[in-house]
Design a protein around this motif. Structure first.
Motif, PDB file in Angstrom:
ATOM      1  N   GLY A  74       1.582 -13.575  -5.659  1.00 44.64           N
ATOM      2  CA  GLY A  74       1.871 -12.352  -6.554  1.00 44.64           C
ATOM      3  C   GLY A  74       1.617 -12.453  -7.779  1.00 44.64           C
ATOM      4  N   ALA A  75       2.965 -12.685  -8.613  1.00 41.14           N
ATOM      5  CA  ALA A  75       2.803 -12.499  -9.912  1.00 41.14           C
ATOM      6  C   ALA A  75       2.140 -13.482 -10.646  1.00 41.14           C
ATOM      7  CB  ALA A  75       4.403 -12.954 -10.401  1.00 41.14           C
ATOM      8  N   GLY A  76       1.542 -13.177 -11.786  1.00 37.18           N
ATOM      9  CA  GLY A  76       0.743 -14.095 -12.656  1.00 37.18           C
ATOM     10  C   GLY A  76      -0.486 -14.036 -12.467  1.00 37.18           C
ATOM     11  N   SER A  77      -0.841 -15.081 -11.340  1.00 42.34           N
ATOM     12  CA  SER A  77      -2.174 -15.045 -11.068  1.00 42.34           C
ATOM     13  C   SER A  77      -2.940 -14.274 -10.119  1.00 42.34           C
ATOM     14  CB  SER A  77      -2.401 -16.449 -10.246  1.00 42.34           C
ATOM     15  OG  SER A  77      -1.441 -16.339  -9.022  1.00 42.34           O
ATOM     16  N   GLY A  78      -2.192 -13.033  -9.900  1.00 43.84           N
ATOM     17  CA  GLY A  78      -2.913 -11.913  -9.236  1.00 43.84           C
ATOM     18  C   GLY A  78      -2.925 -12.155  -7.869  1.00 43.84           C
ATOM     19  N   ILE A  79      -3.014 -11.023  -7.016  1.00 40.75           N
ATOM     20  CA  ILE A  79      -2.849 -11.318  -5.533  1.00 40.75           C
ATOM     21  C   ILE A  79      -4.261 -11.040  -4.896  1.00 40.75           C
ATOM     22  CG2 ILE A  79      -2.239  -9.609  -3.676  1.00 40.75           C
ATOM     23  CD1 ILE A  79      -0.172  -8.611  -5.687  1.00 40.75           C
ATOM     24  N   LYS A  80      -4.321 -12.253  -3.715  1.00 41.86           N
ATOM     25  CA  LYS A  80      -5.395 -12.354  -2.982  1.00 41.86           C
ATOM     26  C   LYS A  80      -5.135 -11.287  -1.764  1.00 41.86           C
ATOM     27  CE  LYS A  80      -8.869 -14.445  -1.064  1.00 41.86           C
ATOM     28  NZ  LYS A  80      -9.895 -13.572  -0.776  1.00 41.86           N
ATOM     29  N   GLU A  81      -5.780 -10.411  -1.753  1.00 40.32           N
ATOM     30  CA  GLU A  81      -5.383  -9.354  -0.649  1.00 40.32           C
ATOM     31  C   GLU A  81      -5.921  -9.756   0.564  1.00 40.32           C
ATOM     32  OE1 GLU A  81      -5.874  -5.131  -1.083  1.00 40.32           O
ATOM     33  OE2 GLU A  81      -5.609  -5.391  -3.473  1.00 40.32           O
ATOM     34  N   TYR A  82      -4.943  -9.365   1.682  1.00 40.31           N
ATOM     35  CA  TYR A  82      -5.441  -9.609   3.105  1.00 40.31           C
ATOM     36  C   TYR A  82      -6.409  -8.874   3.513  1.00 40.31           C
ATOM     37  CZ  TYR A  82      -0.947 -12.154   3.272  1.00 40.31           C
ATOM     38  OH  TYR A  82      -0.171 -13.138   3.124  1.00 40.31           O
ATOM     39  N   LYS A  83      -7.157  -9.293   4.369  1.00 40.05           N
ATOM     40  CA  LYS A  83      -8.007  -8.276   5.160  1.00 40.05           C
ATOM     41  C   LYS A  83      -7.381  -7.949   6.506  1.00 40.05           C
ATOM     42  CE  LYS A  83     -12.742  -8.695   3.553  1.00 40.05           C
ATOM     43  NZ  LYS A  83     -12.598  -9.630   2.549  1.00 40.05           N
ATOM     44  N   GLN A  84      -7.757  -6.862   6.968  1.00 39.13           N
ATOM     45  CA  GLN A  84      -7.139  -6.589   8.228  1.00 39.13           C
ATOM     46  C   GLN A  84      -8.215  -7.127   9.402  1.00 39.13           C
ATOM     47  OE1 GLN A  84      -6.565  -2.052   8.960  1.00 39.13           O
ATOM     48  NE2 GLN A  84      -7.207  -2.370  11.112  1.00 39.13           N
ATOM     49  N   ASN A  85      -7.491  -7.711  10.343  1.00 34.97           N
ATOM     50  CA  ASN A  85      -8.215  -8.724  11.035  1.00 34.97           C
ATOM     51  C   ASN A  85      -8.803  -8.053  12.341  1.00 34.97           C
ATOM     52  OD1 ASN A  85      -6.276  -8.792  13.065  1.00 34.97           O
ATOM     53  ND2 ASN A  85      -5.715 -11.002  12.823  1.00 34.97           N
ATOM     54  N   ILE A  86      -8.613  -6.658  12.531  1.00 37.27           N
ATOM     55  CA  ILE A  86      -9.751  -5.943  13.429  1.00 37.27           C
ATOM     56  C   ILE A  86     -10.324  -4.858  12.813  1.00 37.27           C
ATOM     57  CG2 ILE A  86      -8.174  -6.487  15.682  1.00 37.27           C
ATOM     58  CD1 ILE A  86      -7.221  -3.630  15.307  1.00 37.27           C
ATOM     59  N   THR A  99     -11.756  -1.041  11.814  1.00 37.91           N
ATOM     60  CA  THR A  99     -11.143   0.253  11.592  1.00 37.91           C
ATOM     61  C   THR A  99     -11.504   0.798  12.945  1.00 37.91           C
ATOM     62  OG1 THR A  99     -11.917   0.190   9.262  1.00 37.91           O
ATOM     63  CG2 THR A  99     -11.010   2.393  10.201  1.00 37.91           C
ATOM     64  N   ARG A 100     -12.494   0.839  13.547  1.00 40.36           N
ATOM     65  CA  ARG A 100     -12.753   1.325  14.814  1.00 40.36           C
ATOM     66  C   ARG A 100     -11.804   0.964  15.914  1.00 40.36           C
ATOM     67  NH1 ARG A 100     -18.477   1.503  17.153  1.00 40.36           N
ATOM     68  NH2 ARG A 100     -18.128   2.913  18.925  1.00 40.36           N
ATOM     69  N   GLU A 101     -11.622  -0.352  16.116  1.00 39.49           N
ATOM     70  CA  GLU A 101     -10.832  -1.093  16.896  1.00 39.49           C
ATOM     71  C   GLU A 101      -9.386  -0.414  16.648  1.00 39.49           C
ATOM     72  OE1 GLU A 101     -11.571  -2.418  19.771  1.00 39.49           O
ATOM     73  OE2 GLU A 101      -9.444  -3.027  20.280  1.00 39.49           O
ATOM     74  N   ARG A 135      -2.854   2.501   4.760  1.00 38.50           N
ATOM     75  CA  ARG A 135      -3.577   3.507   4.095  1.00 38.50           C
ATOM     76  C   ARG A 135      -2.962   4.801   4.617  1.00 38.50           C
ATOM     77  NH1 ARG A 135      -6.951   6.485   1.565  1.00 38.50           N
ATOM     78  NH2 ARG A 135      -8.753   7.705   2.670  1.00 38.50           N
ATOM     79  N   HIS A 136      -2.226   4.884   5.843  1.00 36.91           N
ATOM     80  CA  HIS A 136      -1.577   6.206   6.507  1.00 36.91           C
ATOM     81  C   HIS A 136      -0.170   6.232   6.198  1.00 36.91           C
ATOM     82  CE1 HIS A 136      -5.563   7.533   8.172  1.00 36.91           C
ATOM     83  NE2 HIS A 136      -5.838   5.923   8.059  1.00 36.91           N
ATOM     84  N   HIS A 137       0.454   5.577   5.337  1.00 37.28           N
ATOM     85  CA  HIS A 137       1.994   5.612   5.324  1.00 37.28           C
ATOM     86  C   HIS A 137       2.435   6.494   4.436  1.00 37.28           C
ATOM     87  CE1 HIS A 137       2.817   1.186   6.841  1.00 37.28           C
ATOM     88  NE2 HIS A 137       1.978   1.908   7.931  1.00 37.28           N
ATOM     89  N   ALA A 138       1.683   7.037   3.428  1.00 37.52           N
ATOM     90  CA  ALA A 138       2.548   8.094   2.638  1.00 37.52           C
ATOM     91  C   ALA A 138       2.287   9.420   2.582  1.00 37.52           C
ATOM     92  CB  ALA A 138       1.990   7.451   0.996  1.00 37.52           C
ATOM     93  N   ASP A 139       1.585   9.859   3.449  1.00 38.53           N
ATOM     94  CA  ASP A 139       0.980  11.160   3.593  1.00 38.53           C
ATOM     95  C   ASP A 139       1.781  12.241   4.555  1.00 38.53           C
ATOM     96  OD1 ASP A 139       0.189   9.819   5.806  1.00 38.53           O
ATOM     97  OD2 ASP A 139      -1.647  10.787   6.238  1.00 38.53           O
ATOM     98  N   HIS A 140       2.787  11.526   5.088  1.00 42.30           N
ATOM     99  CA  HIS A 140       3.422  12.614   6.164  1.00 42.30           C
ATOM    100  C   HIS A 140       4.954  12.536   6.022  1.00 42.30           C
ATOM    101  CE1 HIS A 140       2.652   8.630   7.916  1.00 42.30           C
ATOM    102  NE2 HIS A 140       3.621   8.713   8.490  1.00 42.30           N
ATOM    103  N   TRP A 141       5.674  11.571   4.852  1.00 41.66           N
ATOM    104  CA  TRP A 141       6.921  11.905   4.899  1.00 41.66           C
ATOM    105  C   TRP A 141       7.607  12.658   3.757  1.00 41.66           C
ATOM    106  CZ3 TRP A 141       9.220   9.380   8.845  1.00 41.66           C
ATOM    107  CH2 TRP A 141       8.558   8.455   9.421  1.00 41.66           C
TER     108      TRP A 141
END
Ligand code: HEC
Ligand code: HEC
Length: 274
Positions: free
Chosen positions: A26-38, A40-42, A209-215
Motif C-alpha cells: 500500500g503506502a509509499g510505493s503504490g498499490i499493485k492492484e489485483y485482477k479478478q481471477n475469473i 466478468t461473464r463467468e 464495482r457493484h458495492h456502493a450503488d444500492h445502500w
C-alpha cells in the motif's frame, strides 16, 4: 460448512503468498492492484445462479426498506430544532433542489478539509442549519433521511470526482482497501477483487464495482435496513479486525474509493441483499 470455510482461508492464504511478491503493502510505493481471477461473464453467470431466483422473488414481494424510505419523506418535511425549520424549508417541498446531488457524493469539502458523505451532510445541516441534534448513525430516522435524499438521485449515473484535493483521500481509501488486516490478515481486495465470483461458505463473493450503488438497503441477515458503512464493519469483523466508528475519516475515504468504482452505474436505493 466450517471446514469448507477454513479450506477457503487456506486457498486465500496460498493465493496471497503467490501474490505477495507483487503486493507492495500500500503506502509509499503504490498499490499493485489485483485482477479478478475469473472473467466478468463467468462472474455474472455465477451471480445469477446464486442470487437470480432470490432477486426475482423480492422484486415481486417488495422491499421492506421501502417503508423506511417513506418515513424519510415525511421526516424531510418535519420541522425540528431551534430554528423552526425542516429540510424542505431550504431544499424544496419534495427535495427538488437535491435531485441528482447524491450521485456526486462522497465529495471533497474544503470546510472540513476532507470527504463529505450524504449521511454526514444531513447531520451537519441538522446541527448548523436547523439547531437540531445530530441523528445517531444507523438509527431509524438517520437511515430514513439518508435513503430519501439518495432516492432523489435514483436512476442518475454515479459521478464521483477524485480529482484535485479529493485525490489524497481517494488514495487513502484505496490503501485501506488493499491493506491486510485482522487475525486472518486479509485485505478487502483479496475477497472482493481477486476472489470475486468464488464461494465462501454459502456466500458468493461479490465484485466491488457493484458495492456502493444500492445502500442503504435491507439485508435479510440483519432483518433490517442498514448502510454501506455497516457492511464495512461486518467485513472488518469477518477477518477479526476492529471495526471503526461510523463516518470516521477512514470510512469516509473508503466510501469514496468504493463509490468511485461504481462510477457510471445508476443510484438504486433502497437495495436488498441476503
Ligand atoms: C436553513 C437551511 C437548511 C436546512 C433547514 C437544511 N439545509 Fe441542507 N444545506 C443547506 C445549505 C446552505 C447547504 C450547502 C449548500 C451548498 O453547497 O452551498 C446544504 C447542503 C445540503 C446537502 C448537500 C447539497 C449539495 O449540493 O452538495 C444535502 C444533501 C442537504 N443539505 C440535506 C439536508 C437535509 C436532509 C436537511 C434536513 C435534515 C437539511 N439539509 C436541512 C441549508 C439547509
Ligand atoms: C474473507 C472475505 C472478505 C473480506 C476480507 C472482506 N469481505 Fe466484504 N463481504 C464478504 C462476503 C462473504 C460478503 C457477502 C457476500 C457478498 O456480497 O460478497 C461481503 C459483502 C460486502 C459488501 C456488500 C456487497 C453488496 O452486494 O452490497 C461490502 C460493501 C463489503 N463486503 C465491503 C468490504 C470491505 C470494505 C472490506 C475490507 C474492510 C471487505 N468487504 C472485506 C467477504 C469479505
Amino acid at each position: 460448512m466450517r471446514r469448507c470455510f477454513y479450506f477457503f482461508i487456506l486457498v486465500f492464504a496460498a493465493g496471497a503468498v503467490a501474490a505477495g511478491g507483487a503486493f507492495a503493502g500500500g503506502a509509499g510505493s503504490g498499490i499493485k492492484e489485483y485482477k479478478q481471477n475469473i472473467s466478468t461473464r463467468e462472474y455474472e453467470k455465477r451471480y445469477n445462479a446464486v442470487y437470480g431466483k432470490f432477486t426475482e422473488q423480492m422484486a415481486q414481494q417488495g422491499n421492506p426498506a421501502d417503508f423506511v424510505l417513506d418515513d424519510g419523506k415525511d421526516l424531510f418535511k418535519k420541522v425540528d430544532g431551534s430554528a423552526g425549520k425542516s429540510c424542505a424549508s431550504c431544499h424544496g417541498e419534495n427535495g427538488e433542489k437535491l435531485k441528482g446531488v447524491a450521485a456526486t457524493y462522497p465529495k471533497y469539502d474544503p470546510s472540513i478539509k476532507g470527504i463529505n458523505t450524504v449521511a454526514l451532510q444531513i447531520n451537519r445541516c441538522r446541527k448548523d442549519n436547523m439547531g437540531a441534534p445530530e441523528l445517531k448513525y444507523e438509527s431509524h430516522d438517520q437511515l430514513a433521511l439518508e435513503l430519501y435524499v439518495k432516492s432523489l438521485s435514483n436512476g442518475v449515473p454515479i459521478k464521483v470526482s477524485i480529482d484535485g484535493p479529493a485525490r489524497p483521500f481517494y488514495k487513502a481509501g484505496e490503501a485501506y482497501y488493499y491493506k491486510r488486516q485482522g487475525q486472518l490478515n486479509m485485505s478487502c481486495a483479496i475477497c472482493h477483487v481477486k476472489y470475486a465470483g468464488h464461494m465462501i461458505r454459502a456466500n458468493l463473493l461479490s465484485n466491488n464495482r457493484h458495492h456502493a450503488d444500492h445502500w442503504p438497503g435491507y439485508r435479510l441477515k440483519w432483518g433490517k435496513t442498514g448502510s454501506l458503512q455497516k457492511r464495512f464493519k461486518g467485513c472488518n469483523k469477518k477477518v477479526r479486525a476492529k471495526p471503526l466508528p461510523f463516518q470516521c475519516e477512514t470510512y469516509r475515504d473508503l466510501e469514496l474509493y468504493l463509490t468511485y468504482q461504481a462510477n457510471g452505474l445508476p443510484v438504486e436505493v433502497p437495495g436488498f441483499r441476503m
